[in-house]
Design an enzyme around this catalytic site. Sequence first.
Site, PDB file in Angstrom:
ATOM      1  N   ASN A 113       0.802  -1.228   0.000  1.00  0.00           N
ATOM      2  CA  ASN A 113       0.000   0.000   0.000  1.00  0.00           C
ATOM      3  C   ASN A 113       0.834   1.277   0.000  1.00  0.00           C
ATOM      4  OD1 ASN A 113       0.785  -0.146   2.659  1.00  0.00           O
ATOM      5  ND2 ASN A 113      -1.253   0.148   3.527  1.00  0.00           N
ATOM      6  N   HIS A 116       3.366   4.466   4.708  1.00  0.00           N
ATOM      7  CA  HIS A 116       2.959   4.272   6.108  1.00  0.00           C
ATOM      8  C   HIS A 116       2.962   5.626   6.810  1.00  0.00           C
ATOM      9  CE1 HIS A 116       2.904   2.833  10.266  1.00  0.00           C
ATOM     10  NE2 HIS A 116       3.832   3.748  10.484  1.00  0.00           N
TER      11      HIS A 116
END
Length: 138
Positions: A113, A116
């Site tokens: 993804n 962070h």
Amino acid sequence: AVERTLAIIKPDAVKMGVSGKIIQRIEDEGFKIVGMKKIWMSKEVAKGFYYVHKEKPFFEALTDFMSSGPAIVMVLEKENAIKDWRKLMGATNPADAEEGTLRKEFGRNIDNNAVHGSDAPETAAFEIGYFFSQIELV
Ligand code: CMP
């Protein structure tokens, strides 16, 4: 209040060659980069960083992924940096992320993804201290 948060450009995004685009976006959105380095986390370093998730079913996959290649760790400073960086990142799962967010643009799935960010002041303090010493923050 002016806050600091820890941001990571994860190994998937570094590998794809989009770290420059992400850094540009960070600067365009008004964050000051007060610390930055490229590191290749060992499995142990990744496990220490994500220790709050150690009982989760995704812990093994997460720490394997985070130690799979170089990442860029940064300390970002700004008014409301913690919340605003999370907003710029978008939802944890790129499938749920809003248009215009980094995870929508660069994330592929909930593991890969792209970025962070710390989720609260206490975690930001721990995460910044995990990767940076005072003299590296300028
Ligand atoms: P991050 O913000 O780095 O924090 C923990 C990471 O675990 C998260 O991004 C995701 O990439 C990964 N992850 C994998 N599965 C899940 C899940 N079910 N819920 C939350 N995070 C997950």
